[in-house]
Design a protein around this motif. Structure first.
Motif, short mmCIF file in Angstrom:
data_model
loop_
_atom_site.label_atom_id
_atom_site.label_comp_id
_atom_site.label_asym_id
_atom_site.label_seq_id
_atom_site.Cartn_x
_atom_site.Cartn_y
_atom_site.Cartn_z
N ARG A 89 0.82 -1.22 0.00
CA ARG A 89 0.00 0.00 0.00
C ARG A 89 0.85 1.27 0.00
O ARG A 89 0.51 2.24 -0.68
CB ARG A 89 -0.93 -0.01 1.22
CG ARG A 89 -1.83 1.21 1.31
CD ARG A 89 -2.75 1.12 2.51
NE ARG A 89 -3.53 2.33 2.68
CZ ARG A 89 -4.64 2.61 2.02
NH1 ARG A 89 -5.10 1.75 1.12
NH2 ARG A 89 -5.29 3.74 2.24
N VAL A 90 1.95 1.26 0.74
CA VAL A 90 2.80 2.45 0.81
C VAL A 90 3.33 2.83 -0.57
O VAL A 90 3.36 4.00 -0.94
CB VAL A 90 3.98 2.21 1.78
CG1 VAL A 90 4.97 3.37 1.72
CG2 VAL A 90 3.48 2.02 3.20
N ILE A 94 2.64 6.32 -2.67
CA ILE A 94 3.73 7.14 -3.21
C ILE A 94 3.54 7.37 -4.70
O ILE A 94 3.68 8.50 -5.20
CB ILE A 94 5.09 6.47 -2.94
CG1 ILE A 94 5.39 6.46 -1.44
CG2 ILE A 94 6.21 7.19 -3.70
CD1 ILE A 94 6.64 5.70 -1.08
N LYS A 95 3.19 6.30 -5.42
CA LYS A 95 3.00 6.45 -6.86
C LYS A 95 1.80 7.34 -7.16
O LYS A 95 1.83 8.14 -8.10
CB LYS A 95 2.81 5.09 -7.52
CG LYS A 95 2.80 5.19 -9.05
CD LYS A 95 2.70 3.84 -9.72
CE LYS A 95 2.72 4.02 -11.24
NZ LYS A 95 2.54 2.74 -11.95
N PHE A 96 0.76 7.22 -6.36
CA PHE A 96 -0.43 8.05 -6.56
C PHE A 96 -0.11 9.53 -6.38
O PHE A 96 -0.45 10.36 -7.23
CB PHE A 96 -1.53 7.63 -5.59
CG PHE A 96 -2.66 8.63 -5.49
CD1 PHE A 96 -3.52 8.80 -6.56
CD2 PHE A 96 -2.85 9.37 -4.34
CE1 PHE A 96 -4.55 9.72 -6.49
CE2 PHE A 96 -3.88 10.29 -4.26
CZ PHE A 96 -4.73 10.47 -5.33
N ILE A 97 0.57 9.89 -5.29
CA ILE A 97 0.84 11.31 -5.04
C ILE A 97 1.83 11.87 -6.06
O ILE A 97 1.74 13.06 -6.43
CB ILE A 97 1.36 11.55 -3.60
CG1 ILE A 97 2.69 10.87 -3.35
CG2 ILE A 97 0.33 11.09 -2.58
CD1 ILE A 97 3.27 11.15 -1.98
N ASN A 154 -6.30 0.14 -2.78
CA ASN A 154 -7.50 0.39 -1.98
C ASN A 154 -7.41 1.77 -1.36
O ASN A 154 -6.56 2.02 -0.50
CB ASN A 154 -7.65 -0.67 -0.88
CG ASN A 154 -7.89 -2.04 -1.46
OD1 ASN A 154 -8.27 -2.16 -2.62
ND2 ASN A 154 -7.65 -3.08 -0.68
N SER A 155 -8.28 2.66 -1.75
CA SER A 155 -8.16 4.05 -1.32
C SER A 155 -9.43 4.58 -0.69
O SER A 155 -10.52 4.09 -0.94
CB SER A 155 -7.81 4.93 -2.53
OG SER A 155 -8.80 4.79 -3.53
N LYS A 156 -9.25 5.60 0.14
CA LYS A 156 -10.36 6.34 0.71
C LYS A 156 -10.37 7.74 0.12
O LYS A 156 -9.40 8.16 -0.50
CB LYS A 156 -10.21 6.42 2.24
CG LYS A 156 -10.29 5.08 2.95
CD LYS A 156 -10.16 5.26 4.45
CE LYS A 156 -10.24 3.92 5.17
NZ LYS A 156 -10.11 4.07 6.64
N PHE A 157 -11.43 8.47 0.35
CA PHE A 157 -11.53 9.82 -0.18
C PHE A 157 -10.40 10.70 0.35
O PHE A 157 -9.88 11.56 -0.35
CB PHE A 157 -12.89 10.44 0.19
CG PHE A 157 -13.05 11.85 -0.29
CD1 PHE A 157 -13.24 12.13 -1.62
CD2 PHE A 157 -12.97 12.91 0.61
CE1 PHE A 157 -13.38 13.43 -2.07
CE2 PHE A 157 -13.11 14.22 0.18
CZ PHE A 157 -13.32 14.47 -1.17
N ILE A 158 -10.00 10.48 1.60
CA ILE A 158 -8.94 11.29 2.20
C ILE A 158 -7.61 11.12 1.47
O ILE A 158 -6.71 11.96 1.57
CB ILE A 158 -8.78 10.94 3.70
CG1 ILE A 158 -7.97 12.03 4.41
CG2 ILE A 158 -8.12 9.57 3.86
CD1 ILE A 158 -7.89 11.84 5.91
N SER A 159 -7.50 10.04 0.69
CA SER A 159 -6.27 9.81 -0.07
C SER A 159 -6.02 10.93 -1.07
O SER A 159 -4.86 11.17 -1.46
CB SER A 159 -6.34 8.47 -0.81
OG SER A 159 -6.51 7.39 0.09
N SER A 160 -7.08 11.62 -1.49
CA SER A 160 -6.92 12.71 -2.45
C SER A 160 -6.13 13.87 -1.87
O SER A 160 -5.62 14.71 -2.62
CB SER A 160 -8.29 13.20 -2.93
OG SER A 160 -9.05 13.71 -1.84
#
Length: 273
Positions: A89-90, A94-97, A154-160
């Motif tokens: 997940r980490v 990192i890739k998402f941000i 697996n993401s939550k809205f706060i991930s944005s």
């Protein structure tokens, strides 16, 4: 399924495994790495040093994206050969941000910097191909890679909100260097020789700019976009970054739901048989 459920933290017991999809992911990441390396070589060759190049947000993000994409490609090769998925997940976060930051840098360059940059093709610290590959092609390829192959995240809205981390840290570091050292950046535009920040739109020392300036913003072919309240601009940047992150998560989660055939039953998220 309600629209709000698109941001639920969906749980799955097994990772989706598709050998053809993994092979495509490896091939696409190879392409992305080649484009990224070419862009960075051209980009860094235009600067005095490697460290100076990293002070430009777009170049810094492109370099970090190259690292994380290379890691994911290695993990894909392992997954292809062993069926074992080590993409924790980490790494996904990192890739998402970094993907969000890359898209933001593309919009930032195109909207606020490009008018001055593209007039100065012969500038000492400007590489046309480096900018096109690093600031335009790489972000577009990163988005496709994230949407097509990273839906297991697996993401939550706060991930944005995570997307604001790289820009905030990078900006504060560069601002610290600017305020407490004599270092200056060579201007990419012909209107001024040196800047106290890498980009003219963020240079608080320019007469047109200030932290609380009330001047009307102007789009100058010589200096880029100037005359914007710096506090307002920074808040606007953060809002745009969160918006980009929200959109990417929304689109990614739609694919996630489709791949795993997820449905909502009695307030529990279950996988269809």
């Amino acid at each position: 399924m309600k629209k709000t459920d698109i941001y639920k933290d969906f749980k799955i017991e097994e990772t989706h495994y598709d050998k053809k999809e993994i092979a495509c992911s490896i091939a696409f990441k190879c392409l992305l790495i080649v484009v990224s390396v070419f862009g960075l070589i051209m980009d860094f060759s235009a600067f005095n040093s490697f460290l100076v190049g990293l002070t430009y947000f777009g170049t810094f993000i492109s370099f970090m994206c190259l690292i994380i994409v290379s890691i994911f490609m290695v993990l894909d090769v392992i997954r292809f050969c062993t069926k074992k998925d080590f993409r924790i997940r980490v790494l996904y976060i990192i890739k998402f941000i970094l993907t969000v930051s890359s898209v933001f840098s593309m919009l930032f360059i195109c909207a606020l910097v490009a008018p001055a940059v593209f007039k100065t093709f012969g500038a000492e610290n400007f590489s046309l191909f480096g900018n096109i590959f690093s600031y335009i092609l790489c972000p577009l390829l990163l988005v496709f890679d994230f949407m097509e192959f990273d839906y297991n995240f697996n993401s939550k809205f706060i991930s944005s909100l995570y997307g604001i981390i790289p820009f905030s840290i990078h900006y504060l570091v560069i601002l610290f260097i600017s305020l407490f050292s004599d270092f200056k950046w060579k201007s990419y535009a012909s209107g001024v020789a040196y800047l106290k920040m890498p980009y003219s739109v963020l240079d608080y020392s320019l007469p047109e700019n200030s932290w609380w300036c009330d001047q009307k913003a102007t789009l100058s072919i010589e200096k880029g976009t100037v005359g914007i309240n710096q506090i307002f601009l920074l808040v606007l940047f953060l809002v745009v970054i969160v918006g980009i992150g929200t959109l990417l998560l929304y689109l990614k989660n739609r694919r996630f739901i489709k791949i795993y055939n997820i449905k909502k039953e009695d307030n529990n998220i279950e996988k269809e048989n």
